[in-house]
Design a protein around this motif. Structure first.
Motif, PDB file in Angstrom:
ATOM      1  N   MET A  37       0.804  -1.153  -0.048  1.00 17.84           N
ATOM      2  CA  MET A  37       0.031   0.007   0.146  1.00 17.84           C
ATOM      3  C   MET A  37       0.924   1.412   0.058  1.00 17.84           C
ATOM      4  O   MET A  37       1.962   1.294   0.601  1.00 17.84           O
ATOM      5  N   ARG A  38       0.329   2.326  -0.648  1.00 17.22           N
ATOM      6  CA  ARG A  38       1.178   3.572  -0.728  1.00 17.22           C
ATOM      7  C   ARG A  38       0.374   4.665  -0.620  1.00 17.22           C
ATOM      8  O   ARG A  38      -1.095   4.653  -1.064  1.00 17.22           O
ATOM      9  N   PHE A  39       0.535   5.943   0.073  1.00 18.04           N
ATOM     10  CA  PHE A  39      -0.164   7.004   0.028  1.00 18.04           C
ATOM     11  C   PHE A  39       0.246   7.934  -1.087  1.00 18.04           C
ATOM     12  O   PHE A  39       1.696   8.091  -1.358  1.00 18.04           O
ATOM     13  N   GLU A  40      -0.601   8.728  -1.410  1.00 16.49           N
ATOM     14  CA  GLU A  40      -0.273   9.694  -2.333  1.00 16.49           C
ATOM     15  C   GLU A  40      -1.006  10.994  -1.822  1.00 16.49           C
ATOM     16  O   GLU A  40      -2.119  10.794  -1.417  1.00 16.49           O
ATOM     17  N   ASN A  41      -0.235  12.228  -1.832  1.00 12.71           N
ATOM     18  CA  ASN A  41      -0.627  13.416  -1.374  1.00 12.71           C
ATOM     19  C   ASN A  41      -0.667  14.617  -2.542  1.00 12.71           C
ATOM     20  O   ASN A  41       0.329  14.781  -2.946  1.00 12.71           O
ATOM     21  N   ASN A  42      -2.047  14.967  -2.995  1.00 15.87           N
ATOM     22  CA  ASN A  42      -2.170  15.594  -4.190  1.00 15.87           C
ATOM     23  C   ASN A  42      -2.721  17.036  -3.720  1.00 15.87           C
ATOM     24  O   ASN A  42      -3.843  17.146  -3.506  1.00 15.87           O
ATOM     25  N   GLN A  43      -1.701  17.829  -3.197  1.00 14.32           N
ATOM     26  CA  GLN A  43      -2.318  19.314  -2.963  1.00 14.32           C
ATOM     27  C   GLN A  43      -2.272  20.159  -3.837  1.00 14.32           C
ATOM     28  O   GLN A  43      -1.337  20.401  -4.891  1.00 14.32           O
ATOM     29  N   SER A  44      -3.187  21.111  -3.858  1.00 20.22           N
ATOM     30  CA  SER A  44      -3.463  22.227  -4.936  1.00 20.22           C
ATOM     31  C   SER A  44      -3.948  23.315  -4.059  1.00 20.22           C
ATOM     32  O   SER A  44      -4.957  23.327  -3.618  1.00 20.22           O
ATOM     33  N   GLY A  45      -3.016  24.333  -4.164  1.00 20.30           N
ATOM     34  CA  GLY A  45      -3.337  25.591  -3.239  1.00 20.30           C
ATOM     35  C   GLY A  45      -3.699  25.301  -1.886  1.00 20.30           C
ATOM     36  O   GLY A  45      -2.573  24.370  -1.270  1.00 20.30           O
ATOM     37  N   ASN A  46      -4.557  25.559  -1.347  1.00 25.05           N
ATOM     38  CA  ASN A  46      -4.904  25.384   0.086  1.00 25.05           C
ATOM     39  C   ASN A  46      -5.934  24.117   0.451  1.00 25.05           C
ATOM     40  O   ASN A  46      -6.470  23.981   1.623  1.00 25.05           O
ATOM     41  N   GLY A  47      -5.827  23.201  -0.747  1.00 26.53           N
ATOM     42  CA  GLY A  47      -6.944  21.925  -0.462  1.00 26.53           C
ATOM     43  C   GLY A  47      -5.940  20.711  -1.193  1.00 26.53           C
ATOM     44  O   GLY A  47      -5.120  20.938  -1.459  1.00 26.53           O
ATOM     45  N   GLY A  48      -6.446  19.568  -0.881  1.00 26.13           N
ATOM     46  CA  GLY A  48      -5.925  18.493  -1.220  1.00 26.13           C
ATOM     47  C   GLY A  48      -6.560  17.282  -1.164  1.00 26.13           C
ATOM     48  O   GLY A  48      -7.463  17.083  -0.446  1.00 26.13           O
ATOM     49  N   VAL A  49      -6.089  16.057  -1.627  1.00 25.15           N
ATOM     50  CA  VAL A  49      -6.552  14.838  -1.451  1.00 25.15           C
ATOM     51  C   VAL A  49      -5.533  13.784  -1.185  1.00 25.15           C
ATOM     52  O   VAL A  49      -4.507  13.914  -1.906  1.00 25.15           O
ATOM     53  N   LEU A  50      -5.525  13.141  -0.151  1.00 29.20           N
ATOM     54  CA  LEU A  50      -4.675  12.021   0.436  1.00 29.20           C
ATOM     55  C   LEU A  50      -5.478  10.674  -0.361  1.00 29.20           C
ATOM     56  O   LEU A  50      -6.549  10.454   0.197  1.00 29.20           O
ATOM     57  N   THR A  51      -4.415   9.888  -1.014  1.00 30.64           N
ATOM     58  CA  THR A  51      -5.391   8.715  -1.471  1.00 30.64           C
ATOM     59  C   THR A  51      -4.489   7.481  -0.938  1.00 30.64           C
ATOM     60  O   THR A  51      -3.115   7.843  -0.738  1.00 30.64           O
ATOM     61  N   LEU A  52      -5.116   6.382  -0.665  1.00 32.62           N
ATOM     62  CA  LEU A  52      -4.411   5.074  -0.055  1.00 32.62           C
ATOM     63  C   LEU A  52      -4.472   4.253  -1.528  1.00 32.62           C
ATOM     64  O   LEU A  52      -5.928   3.986  -1.812  1.00 32.62           O
ATOM     65  N   ASN A  53      -3.579   3.634  -2.059  1.00 28.36           N
ATOM     66  CA  ASN A  53      -3.773   2.776  -3.056  1.00 28.36           C
ATOM     67  C   ASN A  53      -2.905   1.467  -2.907  1.00 28.36           C
ATOM     68  O   ASN A  53      -1.971   1.300  -2.120  1.00 28.36           O
ATOM     69  N   ASN A  54      -3.609   0.523  -3.521  1.00 27.31           N
ATOM     70  CA  ASN A  54      -2.628  -0.855  -3.649  1.00 27.31           C
ATOM     71  C   ASN A  54      -2.142  -0.883  -4.901  1.00 27.31           C
ATOM     72  O   ASN A  54      -1.850   0.143  -5.609  1.00 27.31           O
ATOM     73  N   GLU A  55      -1.666  -2.049  -5.277  1.00 30.06           N
ATOM     74  CA  GLU A  55      -0.783  -2.201  -6.499  1.00 30.06           C
ATOM     75  C   GLU A  55      -1.846  -2.054  -7.858  1.00 30.06           C
ATOM     76  O   GLU A  55      -1.300  -1.520  -9.003  1.00 30.06           O
ATOM     77  N   ILE A  56      -2.990  -2.311  -7.473  1.00 27.24           N
ATOM     78  CA  ILE A  56      -4.094  -2.196  -8.695  1.00 27.24           C
ATOM     79  C   ILE A  56      -5.049  -0.894  -8.699  1.00 27.24           C
ATOM     80  O   ILE A  56      -5.120  -0.346  -9.899  1.00 27.24           O
ATOM     81  N   LYS A  57      -5.440  -0.522  -7.522  1.00 26.95           N
ATOM     82  CA  LYS A  57      -6.418   0.656  -7.529  1.00 26.95           C
ATOM     83  C   LYS A  57      -6.501   1.471  -6.251  1.00 26.95           C
ATOM     84  O   LYS A  57      -5.824   0.792  -5.124  1.00 26.95           O
ATOM     85  N   GLU A  58      -7.074   2.322  -6.300  1.00 27.84           N
ATOM     86  CA  GLU A  58      -7.495   3.007  -4.913  1.00 27.84           C
ATOM     87  C   GLU A  58      -8.076   2.485  -4.031  1.00 27.84           C
ATOM     88  O   GLU A  58      -9.406   1.919  -4.231  1.00 27.84           O
ATOM     89  N   ILE A  59      -7.815   2.625  -2.540  1.00 24.60           N
ATOM     90  CA  ILE A  59      -8.562   1.903  -1.684  1.00 24.60           C
ATOM     91  C   ILE A  59      -9.368   2.917  -1.094  1.00 24.60           C
ATOM     92  O   ILE A  59     -10.509   2.570  -0.532  1.00 24.60           O
ATOM     93  N   GLY A  60      -9.095   4.276  -0.693  1.00 25.17           N
ATOM     94  CA  GLY A  60      -9.737   5.166  -0.200  1.00 25.17           C
ATOM     95  C   GLY A  60      -9.265   6.560  -0.184  1.00 25.17           C
ATOM     96  O   GLY A  60      -7.927   6.815  -0.719  1.00 25.17           O
ATOM     97  N   ARG A  61      -9.601   7.554   0.150  1.00 25.45           N
ATOM     98  CA  ARG A  61      -9.246   9.106  -0.072  1.00 25.45           C
ATOM     99  C   ARG A  61      -9.727   9.783   1.083  1.00 25.45           C
ATOM    100  O   ARG A  61     -10.603   9.517   1.623  1.00 25.45           O
ATOM    101  N   LEU A  62      -8.929  10.654   1.393  1.00 24.29           N
ATOM    102  CA  LEU A  62      -9.208  11.843   2.597  1.00 24.29           C
ATOM    103  C   LEU A  62      -9.003  13.267   1.743  1.00 24.29           C
ATOM    104  O   LEU A  62      -8.064  13.427   1.208  1.00 24.29           O
ATOM    105  N   THR A  63     -10.064  14.070   1.970  1.00 25.50           N
ATOM    106  CA  THR A  63      -9.929  15.223   1.530  1.00 25.50           C
ATOM    107  C   THR A  63      -9.752  16.395   2.528  1.00 25.50           C
ATOM    108  O   THR A  63     -10.081  16.132   3.681  1.00 25.50           O
ATOM    109  N   TYR A  64      -8.998  17.433   2.324  1.00 28.50           N
ATOM    110  CA  TYR A  64      -8.579  18.376   3.284  1.00 28.50           C
ATOM    111  C   TYR A  64      -8.256  19.726   2.740  1.00 28.50           C
ATOM    112  O   TYR A  64      -8.236  19.972   1.643  1.00 28.50           O
ATOM    113  N   THR A  65      -8.604  20.547   3.623  1.00 29.81           N
ATOM    114  CA  THR A  65      -8.353  22.159   3.346  1.00 29.81           C
ATOM    115  C   THR A  65      -7.496  22.607   4.490  1.00 29.81           C
ATOM    116  O   THR A  65      -7.459  22.114   5.551  1.00 29.81           O
ATOM    117  N   ILE A  66      -6.459  23.486   4.030  1.00 29.45           N
ATOM    118  CA  ILE A  66      -5.485  24.213   4.873  1.00 29.45           C
ATOM    119  C   ILE A  66      -5.664  25.677   5.034  1.00 29.45           C
ATOM    120  O   ILE A  66      -6.027  26.404   3.889  1.00 29.45           O
TER     121      ILE A  66
END
Length: 96
Positions: free
Chosen positions: A1-30
């Motif tokens: 499993m791996r995390f990816e943090n895609n931040q854009s400006g004051n917001g973003g999405v953290l995704t948790l993925n396995n080798e094949i697809k997305e497991i889940g996501r967390l959205t945030y604002t800073i």
């Protein structure tokens, strides 16, 4: 499993993925001027529910917030319930 943090400006999405697809996501604002990190939403796809994947996403978000000296406000009720059960977040947990 791996995390990816895609931040854009004051917001973003953290995704948790396995080798094949997305497991889940967390959205945030800073809000950097307030040193505040808001967890807006946590989603775990149905096939991965019940395995603690949502908690992993919240823990990764807390790690990211700590690295940036932000306080965490869990707007999402799931994230709030996870953080309420954690013992090591008193220093960054904004309850209201």
């Amino acid at each position: 499993m791996r995390f990816e943090n895609n931040q854009s400006g004051n917001g973003g999405v953290l995704t948790l993925n396995n080798e094949i697809k997305e497991i889940g996501r967390l959205t945030y604002t800073i809000f950097p001027e307030e040193n505040k990190f808001i967890i807006s939403f946590v989603l775990v796809h149905p096939e991965f529910e019940g395995r603690g994947m949502g908690k992993y996403l919240v823990e990764e978000a807390i790690k990211f917030a700590r690295e940036n000296n932000w306080k965490v406000y869990p707007h999402c009720s799931y994230a709030r319930s996870v953080m309420m059960r954690m013992n090591d977040v008193e220093d960054i947990f904004l309850k209201n």
